[in-house]
Every structure is written in C-alpha cells, then in structure tokens.
Design a protein around this motif. Structure first.
Motif, PDB file in Angstrom:
ATOM      1  N   VAL A 287       1.687   9.561  -5.541  1.00 33.97           N
ATOM      2  CA  VAL A 287       2.060  10.929  -5.173  1.00 33.97           C
ATOM      3  C   VAL A 287       3.134  11.436  -6.133  1.00 33.97           C
ATOM      4  O   VAL A 287       3.098  12.572  -6.607  1.00 33.97           O
ATOM      5  N   PHE A 288       4.082  10.544  -6.464  1.00 30.83           N
ATOM      6  CA  PHE A 288       5.137  10.946  -7.393  1.00 30.83           C
ATOM      7  C   PHE A 288       4.556  11.271  -8.769  1.00 30.83           C
ATOM      8  O   PHE A 288       4.986  12.213  -9.436  1.00 30.83           O
TER       9      PHE A 288
ATOM     10  N   ASP B 282       0.824  -1.212   0.000  1.00 26.39           N
ATOM     11  CA  ASP B 282       0.000   0.000   0.000  1.00 26.39           C
ATOM     12  C   ASP B 282       0.854   1.256   0.000  1.00 26.39           C
ATOM     13  O   ASP B 282       0.582   2.217  -0.712  1.00 26.39           O
ATOM     14  N   ALA B 283       1.900   1.240   0.839  1.00 24.39           N
ATOM     15  CA  ALA B 283       2.755   2.419   0.960  1.00 24.39           C
ATOM     16  C   ALA B 283       3.469   2.685  -0.364  1.00 24.39           C
ATOM     17  O   ALA B 283       3.506   3.820  -0.840  1.00 24.39           O
ATOM     18  N   ALA B 284       4.017   1.621  -0.975  1.00 29.87           N
ATOM     19  CA  ALA B 284       4.747   1.801  -2.230  1.00 29.87           C
ATOM     20  C   ALA B 284       3.833   2.355  -3.308  1.00 29.87           C
ATOM     21  O   ALA B 284       4.187   3.261  -4.049  1.00 29.87           O
TER      22      ALA B 284
ATOM     23  N   PHE C  21       9.698   5.296   3.075  1.00 24.80           N
ATOM     24  CA  PHE C  21      10.764   4.913   2.153  1.00 24.80           C
ATOM     25  C   PHE C  21      12.108   5.407   2.664  1.00 24.80           C
ATOM     26  O   PHE C  21      12.579   6.470   2.259  1.00 24.80           O
TER      27      PHE C  21
ATOM     28  N   THR D  31       3.038   9.616   2.402  1.00 25.95           N
ATOM     29  CA  THR D  31       2.814   8.172   2.500  1.00 25.95           C
ATOM     30  C   THR D  31       2.929   7.699   3.941  1.00 25.95           C
ATOM     31  O   THR D  31       2.129   6.891   4.404  1.00 25.95           O
TER      32      THR D  31
ATOM     33  N   LYS E  14      -0.052   5.763   5.781  1.00 24.69           N
ATOM     34  CA  LYS E  14       0.033   4.310   5.869  1.00 24.69           C
ATOM     35  C   LYS E  14       0.728   3.760   7.108  1.00 24.69           C
ATOM     36  O   LYS E  14       0.652   2.568   7.359  1.00 24.69           O
TER      37      LYS E  14
ATOM     38  N   VAL F 152       1.578  12.462  -9.409  1.00 24.58           N
ATOM     39  CA  VAL F 152       0.949  13.783  -9.316  1.00 24.58           C
ATOM     40  C   VAL F 152       2.006  14.852  -9.564  1.00 24.58           C
ATOM     41  O   VAL F 152       1.813  15.810 -10.324  1.00 24.58           O
TER      42      VAL F 152
ATOM     43  N   MET G 113       1.044   4.034  -2.919  1.00 23.51           N
ATOM     44  CA  MET G 113       0.654   5.408  -2.648  1.00 23.51           C
ATOM     45  C   MET G 113       1.791   6.368  -2.979  1.00 23.51           C
ATOM     46  O   MET G 113       1.589   7.415  -3.574  1.00 23.51           O
ATOM     47  N   GLY G 114       3.018   5.973  -2.581  1.00 17.53           N
ATOM     48  CA  GLY G 114       4.178   6.810  -2.883  1.00 17.53           C
ATOM     49  C   GLY G 114       4.288   7.069  -4.367  1.00 17.53           C
ATOM     50  O   GLY G 114       4.542   8.190  -4.808  1.00 17.53           O
TER      51      GLY G 114
END
Lengths: 313, 216, 577
Positions: B32-33, B24-26, C126, C194, C198, B35, B28-29
């Motif tokens: 965002v990138f 999920d985090a990857a 990250f 993020t 999360k 965008v 979402m990241g």
C-alpha cells in the motif's frame, strides 16, 4: 410568472448571456426544493409514526429492494443529465461570441482594471459600452490571477498573466452594472471593483470621441490619468485617508519619517525612487507591499505623475 | 488474557495471532505504501508529460546536455543492486546468514556507487551553470524555457536520489540486525519489505533514465 | 455460561458466550497511567483520544477565527481589523479546518478508536506507525504555527500561484507543514487498509463488515492515492518559491492553471476523505436508534467505493472559469453529476431504513436527522454548482462558501457530533446529559442555518468570497449570518462543557447503553486494553436486530487462529445448549 426564487438572483441585464443560466438555476432550485421537502417530510413522518413505544419493539427485517434502488438511481440520473445538458447549452452560449462584437482590451492588476479601446482611449475602473450591441472583453493580468465578474450579466472568467481570456455580453438598456474581482488577489482584493456603464449607441460614440486617442492633455492631466490607470490610487489615497501606502494628499515636500528612523523630504528623486525601487525607503508604519514599476512607466510618465502629485497640496 | 496462552516467538507483536498474519500484514502495508510512492512520483511524471507536450523541442535539445553513458552505467548499477537484494531475501529464506550479510553489503555498495556517479553528474552541470530554476545561468543552447527542463530534471532525479539515500539507510539497518542474527527462515519480514521498497526505487529509475536521457 | 458449537464449510470453531462486564475493573484507561504512558502508548484507543483532543483544539481555534471573520463582516467597511489581518484569518481558518480538523477528524480520531473494535482486532496492524502518524501530525502543526507567528499566511488555503509565489508572507512554513501532515494521513490510511484486510476476527466476512468499516476503507483508499499528489504539489510549490522552479509561476515560464490541476487532484478527493467516513457513522447510528436492519447494505457499501472512485475524476469542476480547455470542462461537469448519484442513493437508503423502525430520538439520532437535512441541501446546491453555466455565475461567490459549509460542516461535522455522542459512552464509560445534548443540537441547527442560508442568497446575488469590504446592499445578509454564527458557536460551546462535565459527573454507561448489535458494544465500557478479553466470533451481521443479543456475545472457546480469513460462520449451524 411569479417565481419563488426570483429574489435570489440580481436583475438580468444581458439576456443574451444570462437567460439560459437563469432558467437553469430556477429549474434546479425548484426540483431540489421538491426533493428536499419530500425527504424532510419523510424524516419527520417516520420519526413520529415509528417512534419507539417500548424497549422490545419488534422491527421487520427489510434488507433491500432492488426495484427501489434502481428507481432512485435512474430518476435522479435522468434529472442530472437534463441539468448537465442545460448547463452545457448555457456555457456554449457564453463561449460563442457573436461576430460583430465590439472588442475592448482589459488589463487586471493589483488592484484595479484598465480598459483600452481600439481608438487608443484608455480608462480605469469604468468600462463604457454601447447598449444593444455585443461586447467582447479580451483580458489579461499584469501580476497574479484575477477574475472578471458581472453578476447582472451572469458572466465570469479568470484573468491570467500568461494567456488571454475573454467574456462577452450584450447589455440591452443604458445604465450601470457592478464589476467584481472574484479571484483572491491580496490586500485590496475586495476594493478591486469597476463599473460597466452602458450608453445609448449614439451617446457612446460621443463619449468615445471625447476620450481622444489617449496620452493627450497637460502633464497634470496625464499624471492624473496615470495614477488611475496604474492603480496607484488603490493604495495611495488622494483625500488624506490612510490606505496601504501613504496618501498623495500633501505628499509633496512633506517630511516623512522612515522605518529606519531617519527622515526625508519628499522630492522628485524620492518619488522616482519609490516608484522604481519601492523597498528602498519605506515610510514608518507602512509595509513593503508595492511592486516595482521599472519597465512599466517611462521617465516621461513618472514626471507627469510627479506633476500631478504636486497639485494635491 | 484468556486465550493468549500459546507460545509467542520473540518477533511476534502482541496484537497478531501468529507469524503468518504478521508477515501478511507487513507485506500488505508495504505494498500500500508503494502505491502511495508511485502516486507521489506520478505527480512529477505528470509535470514532465505536460511540459514535454508543450515544448517538445526543448526536451530534445536539453536532453543532449545529459551524459547518456553515465546514465546507462547507473541504470546497470541499480539493476544489479535489485538482483543482490533479491538474493539477500533468498538467503534469509534459506537460513544462509553469511549470504544474507554479503548480499546486503553488495547492495549498499552499489547504491553508493549510484550516488557517487550522480554527484559527479550534478557537479559537472553546476560548473556549467546549469542550476535549477532562477539560478540557471547556462547559455549553451537557446530556448526561452531552458531552465524549466532542468528544474524538472533536478526535481525528478533529486527526489529519486533522496529515496536511494533512505534505501541505503534502511538496508544498513537490516544489515545491522542480520549481524545480530535476528533473521531466519522463520522471520525475514523486514528483509522482504525493504527489498520491495528497493525494487520500487530501481523501477522508478528505469523510467527516469529513458525519459530524461534518451530523448531523440 | 452458554456454549455453542459453530461449524462452517471451512473450519469448526469452538464458540463460547462472553457477556461483557457492566462495571469493568481493568480498562485501557486504568491500564497504564501518567502523561508519559499516554505520550508513548501504541494503543489505538489512546491514540484515537489524543487525536480527538488535537482535533478539538484546532476546531476551537478555527472556530474562533471564523467568529472573528463574521464579526469583521458586520459592517461593509472596517469593523475592527485591517484587510491584511482579515486575509490572514480567512486563510488560517480554511487551512486549519481542512488540514487539521476535517481530514483527520473522523478517520484518525473516531476511526482509530472504533475500527479495530469493529473488526474484532486487538489493535491496528501497525501500532507504532499509528503513534508515529500522530506525532507527524503534531510536527506539521508546529510548522504551521511557526508561520502564524512569523508573518502569517495570506494566500487562501488553496495556495493559488502566482499569488502564493509572490506574497511576502511565510508560505514555505505552511506548505512544508502540509507536506508533513500528508504523511500522517497516508500512514493512517495504510494502517486501516491493512487492518481491514488482515485483522478481522473469525466470522467477519466482507458482507458482515459494518458500514462504518466500508466507509473507512473507501476513505483510506482515497488517502493513499490522493495525498501523495498533494505532497508532491506542495513540495513543487515550496521549491517554486525557494528557487523559482518555473513549473507553476508564469514569471519563470510555468503555468498557474497547471498548479490548480495538481492542487485539486488531491483537494477534490480530499473532500471525500472528509465526508465518506461521516457516511459510515450515519449508517451505524441510524440502525441502532431505529433498532432495524439497514436498508440496502450493499447499495450503501458499494456507493462509498463508487464515490471514492468517481471522486478522482471530477477535480476539474473547481476550474470552470480558470481557462482550462473546453473539452476538459465539459467532461468534468459530466462526471461531476455521476458522483451525485451514489450520494443520493445513500441518503434515500437511510431514509428507507427508518421505515417501520423503532425510532428513539437520542442526541446522536438527532444529529443524524440534522445531517440528513443539511447534507441534502449541500448535495442539491452541489448539483447546481456542477452545471456549467450556473457555476460560471456562482463560482467564487458566497454561494460556494455556503455550499461547502453545508457539506463539510452540515455533513462531516454533524456526522462527527453524531458519532462522538454515540461512542462517547464506549470511549469514556460515562453518559452525558441527554437534555443538554438536545438543547445544543437544536442551537447548532438553528445557528447553522441562520449563518449559511443567507450566504446562498447573497452569493447568488453576486457577493464574492474572500471579501474584506462589501457593497452596502449585502449588509442585512451579512449581519444575519454573523448573528447565526454566534448562536452556532454557543451551541458548540455547550457541547464542549457537558461532554467534559460527564467525565466527572456522568452516570456509568454500561457496556451497551443503546442496545446496539455492533461488535464494539460487546466489549466493556471503557474497553479492556486488548478491546476484548477473548477473540470475538461473529455469526450475524452488525444490523441483525431481529436476532437475540446472546448470539452476538460470542468468542472463541479456545485460543484459535481464525483471524483475517474468509471463515463464514453459518448461522444455521449454531446449536446452543
């Protein structure tokens, strides 16, 4: 009426353009001061009254208060809307030039101003205007951005190379006002000054008549006018002082050492080359800063400048 | 580490609780990138809009100098590559290792075709003297601002082509990892987020093509 | 050890009390040692400290440049440097302070350290990207330094065309440097968004998020949306210089006003990138030192987002005199006033928080008071500059210079100092000298006002900015300002010395020296490599000072996956044995 903020503003010499602005500035200053004093008082009062008395002080749980939030959103909102309207009114005023305004063409360049009158008269770094009459300045730049600012008239506008912009004012009394360039434009940005000189209307007519139609006079007089108009003197002094380029004083037939180590005697051809292709032979100790005047000066004008430089020995 | 006793899959980083959270985090990241990428190209689109509003004739005239046929072919090529990258993700999800590798290779090949066609288009213009900015020497049509259109053209397509090159690099890296068998239905995050990036690169071209080539 | 069973609508969590050790054996500082371990670390705390070091270095550099400028302005003509040198110094002062200090200071340095701890995560989402963003920052800095030693830069930090396309100084090195630097900012923003979405620990719902997190969240959104536009702008400017693109340079058919639109579309929101994280710090410090619930949690949280949003629509107020269209000018002025409202709401909510508090004037709190005073002045003068006709008179004068120093230095920097003093014990495990802290805060306050108050007056009287020479009537103002800058510099130097001194001689801080309810204070000082040696569970909000401390020291009794979910742990259902 003694205003507490009067000391902040310079004397207003063009009420037609500046009166609204001044009233607005006073209003914002005064209202802000009231709020600032209020906030500061609250801060100090709370800090003293509610200072920590022991480590286990109990504090009440006050999470929010919607009525308060609305109050301190709506009141400032109304106040800033007043400020917006007021500023808009003043700004409309600055952009509405009276129909009978006297028009003068202005050119900004690195680093000076020239003013052209419809009679053909041309003058550098001084604009002469009649008192009690609206004056419109139509401005453009020869190179980079500049900005024409007269604090005493509360007017300012950027001067651009690719379009015309304007300001107007109406000075009520004879006198002088300072003009600044307020858009950063390089080395001598802070020397790019000029004066507005306000004459009584009849004196103005006399002054203008005396200027002739431009381009007149002897070659030396024309040359002297040109080094002012073209801004040569902002970098090349006429009194021996060291500015961005070598001084004109004693320049004629001077032995100059160049940056590459060779020497040269200043003559017509060297001056001509330096005007048209400034980077070709740089005098030692100076930077390659000058822009070419190719296309901006005629051969005849260059000759006039050379004649004038000869007289400075 | 009191509460760190559960078994950790090899791909799971120390600071995540489990694979789902990491995935999920990857994802979402990456969104965002993306965008941020859109805003980056947005600047170029703004410049385009402003100059087209100022000089509509110039844009119509200059657009004829671009080769619509090759532009259309390139559009088809990129859309095809978007399809194959999507199929690669599907293969990874279904544990089809061979399908994953083949789809990635096709995607890389299509991206290279795009770049080759682009190179031909560029070199044809250079021969005519259509260079960006002050090096512009073409005299094929008269307009005082002719060079500005091509400056915008080169900036937009050039920055896009850079993104394609980065994409090729990324997909190749994913391919190398897939050969080592790193991806499975358990873990395919890098495949998915690279796919997201590639879709964006496609999408931008889908805007560039009509805006530059198809002005009537 | 007390255990508690917490249940909620969604999940039942086994909760246990974890009291942080006062004198921890293993901390992130002792975990791995040596320069190489630091340079390759992916630990958000160490990266935060490296950012802090870099920001401090650039602040020192930018500050020394400022002192050189003020010294030169002691006399109306030349004092000790040439005009060209002066122009390069003010350009570098601006560029360094904006791009290398203010933008990364609070988010990348303090934010990096505090954000994962405040959401109860082990790291940012990250960590390797986080390290990469630091090195991108360093590379951007190197590019700028190349310019410094290779002809310098004299365009002003705003790079206005066509001056920037025609000057002989090395513009390209700096624009490329800024381009690279932008990615550092973008990556930090992406990482934070993020992480906040999360990686929150069980129980941290959006309504229990510390206001510092809300502020960093709003900041990250601006970073992600605005910075790419700066990137494309400086890229176009680089190309304009390199091959005469013709988009911004009128000599090749471009338009300088278009450049200003592009530039301010980033650079105005960038002002909020600089100040909004400061707002977050103020909310944390003011509640801790008045031991009281924040007043208007949602008003403060949402006003950060409102500022972030409206902040994108007001860039044109930098261009009232530029020649942009009349309609644009009017609309931008109107919207500018709207952005003042949420800012005012914040200030009044903070003041209201003090009401009936238990206020302790420790150094961080002193800086908060200084912030509230100086930032209010910055805000009011912003209203002045937002109004059309007043701005025509004041634009590009020292009034503007004073205004943005009140906002950026009186605002962001005072907030940074508050935050630095507040979290210093957490970061280092050491206490600094409270006496020297207060002395330097007072010196900074006096020096600051002495420097910048006279600038309002001379600006209103017509003194333009970026002037090497000035007319004689402004001499007294300039000299007062110069003296003030020395006092300010002295105050900041003292801060540097006692903070460094505390590293060697400071008393041990203990886990929670201020008795804060914030989650980061439930870790040891300095924290463990993984921040907490358990997964924290949050029942109460970070400002619930009326609840006993034990209810804040909770963690999962067993390893459990509850991260990042909207698991609201209800207070009423806690039973303590």
């Amino acid at each position: 009426m003694g205003r507490i903020f009067d000391f902040m503003l310079p004397e207003l010499k063009s009420p037609a353009t500046g009166a609204t602005t001044d009233a607005l500035i006073h209003f914002v200053n005064e209202v802000s001061l009231i709020f600032l004093v209020g906030i500061t008082f609250a801060l100090i009062y709370f800090a003293v009254k509610y200072r920590r008395r022991s480590e286990d002080d109990k504090t009440p749980v006050i999470t929010h208060n919607n009525k308060l939030e609305i109050t301190w959103s709506v009141i400032p909102l109304l106040l800033v809307m007043v400020v917006f309207g007021w500023g808009y009114k003043g700004w409309l005023n600055l952009n509405t030039v009276p129909d009978d305004a006297y028009e003068i063409q202005v050119t900004g360049f690195k680093w000076g101003w020239t003013f052209n009158y419809n009679t053909g008269a041309q003058i550098a770094n001084e604009v002469h205007v009649p008192a009690g009459k609206p004056v419109k300045l139509v401005m453009k730049s020869q190179d980079v951005l500049h900005s024409f600012y007269v604090p005493e008239y509360r007017i300012k506008h950027d001067v651009l190379p690719n379009r015309y912009t304007f300001v107007w004012f109406q000075a009520e009394e004879a006198g002088e006002s300072q003009v600044f360039c307020t858009e950063y434009c390089g080395t001598s940005h802070s020397n790019m000054l000029a004066k507005v000189i306000v004459h009584e209307p009849e004196d103005f007519e006399t002054w203008l008549a005396k200027q002739g139609t431009g381009g007149g006079g002897t070659p030396v007089e024309r040359g002297e006018n040109l080094v002012q108009l073209q801004g040569c003197v902002t970098c090349h002094s006429q009194d021996g002082s060291d500015l961005i380029g070598p001084t004109f004083q004693g320049l004629w037939e001077r032995e100059e050492r160049l940056a590459d180590g060779s020497t040269i005697t200043v003559d017509e051809n060297y001056i001509r080359e330096s005007i048209l292709d400034p980077s070709a032979k740089i005098v030692e100790g100076y930077q390659n800063q000058m822009a070419s005047y190719e296309g901006r000066l005629t051969d005849e004008q260059i000759s006039d400048i050379i004649e004038y430089i000869k007289t400075l020995n | 580490m009191a509460n760190h006793s559960t078994t950790h899959p090899a791909h799971l980083h120390h600071h995540f609780v489990d694979s789902d959270q990491q995935f999920d985090a990857a994802k979402m990241g990456m969104w965002v990138f993306l965008v941020n990428e859109i805003l980056f190209f947005g600047g170029l689109f703004c410049a385009y809009i402003v100059f087209r509003a100022w000089y509509p004739d110039l844009f119509q005239e200059a657009s004829h100098e671009l080769n619509t046929l090759w532009g259309a072919v390139n559009t088809a090529v990129l859309i095809g590559s978007s399809l194959t990258v999507a199929m690669a993700i599907r293969s990874a999800q279904k544990d089809q290792q061979r399908g994953l590798r083949i789809n990635l290779l096709i995607t890389i090949a299509l991206a290279c075709v795009f770049m080759v066609i682009k190179a031909f288009e560029y070199s044809h213009k250079f021969e005519l003297g259509i260079f960006p900015g002050e090096w512009y020497t073409y005299t094929g049509f008269e307009h005082p601002k002719a060079s500005v259109f091509f400056s915008i053209y080169y900036m937009m397509t050039g920055v896009h082509a850079l993104h394609v090159l980065v994409g090729i690099g990324l997909i190749f890296w994913i391919y190398r990892r897939s050969v080592k068998g790193e991806f499975s239905s358990e873990y395919y995050t890098p495949v998915e987020i690279t796919g997201l990036y590639w879709h964006l690169v496609d999408l931008i071209w889908i805007f560039l093509f009509p805006l530059l080539y198809l002005i009537e | 050890m007390a255990t508690a069973e917490v249940s909620s609508n969604i999940k039942k969590l086994q909760v246990k009390r974890f009291k942080p050790a006062e004198d921890p054996k293993n901390t992130y500082l002792t975990d791995e040692k040596g320069l190489w371990a630091w340079l390759t670390t992916v630990d958000h705390k160490k990266i935060g400290l490296m950012y802090l070091g870099a920001v401090a270095f650039f602040f020192l550099l930018g500050g020394l440049l400022a002192l050189a400028l003020r010294t030169e302005l002691w006399t109306p003509a030349k004092t000790f440097i040439e005009a060209d040198t002066y122009n390069q110094i003010f350009t570098l002062h601006g560029a360094i302070m904006v791009f290398f200090v203010l933008v990364p200071s609070i988010p990348a340095a303090l934010g990096n350290f505090i954000l994962p701890m405040q959401v109860g995560a082990k790291d940012v989402a990250f960590p390797r990207l986080n390290l990469a963003s630091f090195y991108i920052y360093v590379i951007g800095a190197i590019f700028t330094f190349i310019a410094l030693f290779n002809n310098g830069l004299d365009t002003g930090w705003t790079f206005y065309t066509p001056y920037s396309t025609t000057t002989t100084t090395s513009v390209i090195w700096v624009t490329l440097g800024v381009f690279i630097l932008g990615f550092s900012s973008i990556l930090t923003g992406t990482n934070f968004i993020t992480t906040i979405h999360k990686l929150r620990a069980p129980g941290i719902t959006w309504s229990k998020l510390p206001l510092n997190i809300w502020a960093l969240y709003a900041t990250s959104i601006i970073q992600v949306l605005a910075t790419p536009v700066l990137a494309i702008t400086v890229l176009l400017l680089t190309m304009e210089r390199f091959m005469g693109l013709g988009i911004f340079d009128p000599a090749n058919g471009g338009d300088p006003v278009l450049f200003q639109h592009f530039f301010w579309f980033y650079s105005h929101p960038a002002v909020y990138i600089m100040i909004v994280p400061g707002f977050g710090i103020i909310s944390e410090v003011i509640t801790t030192f008045s031991k009281k619930h924040i007043f208007g949690y949602w008003a403060i949280a949402l006003s950060s987002l409102a500022i972030a949003f409206i902040g994108f629509l007001v860039w044109g107020h930098h261009m009232f005199t530029s020649g942009q269209s009349a309609v644009a000018t009017t609309v931008f002025s109107f919207l500018t006033f709207l952005v003042g409202i949420p800012t005012g709401i914040k200030i009044l909510n903070w003041v209201a928080t003090l009401y009936k508090g238990s206020i302790e004037m420790k150094t961080p709190m002193l800086y908060v008071f200084i912030f509230l005073f100086l930032f209010s002045i910055g805000g009011f003068t912003g209203i002045m500059l937002g109004s059309l006709s007043a701005d025509i008179h004041l634009h590009d004068t020292y009034y503007v210079v004073a205004h943005f120093h009140y906002v950026m230095m009186g605002g962001t920097l005072m907030a940074l100092l508050a935050g630095l003093h507040y979290w210093w014990p957490k970061m280092t495990g050491k206490m600094y000298s409270e006496v020297w802290g207060k002395i330097s805060a007072v010196l900074v306050f006096i020096g600051f006002n002495l420097t910048f108050l006279p600038q309002f007056v001379m600006g209103a009287q017509g003194m333009p900015r970026r002037y090497y020479n000035y007319i004689d009537q402004f001499t007294p103002f300039h000299q007062t300002s110069t003296i003030g800058s020395y006092v300010l510099g002295l105050g900041l130097f003292i801060t540097l010395f006692y903070l460094l001194h505390s590293l060697w001689r400071g008393k041990k801080a203990g886990s929670n020296p201020w008795n804060s309810r914030g989650l980061e204070w439930q870790a040891t000082s300095p924290p463990d490599f993984h921040n907490f040696d358990h997964t924290p569970v949050v029942i109460h909000g970070p400002y619930d000072y009326h609840k006993p401390m034990e209810e804040f020291q909770l963690g999962l009794a067993v390893s459990h996956n509850g991260h990042g979910e909207e698991t609201d742990v209800k207070e009423s259902k806690v039973t303590t044995n």
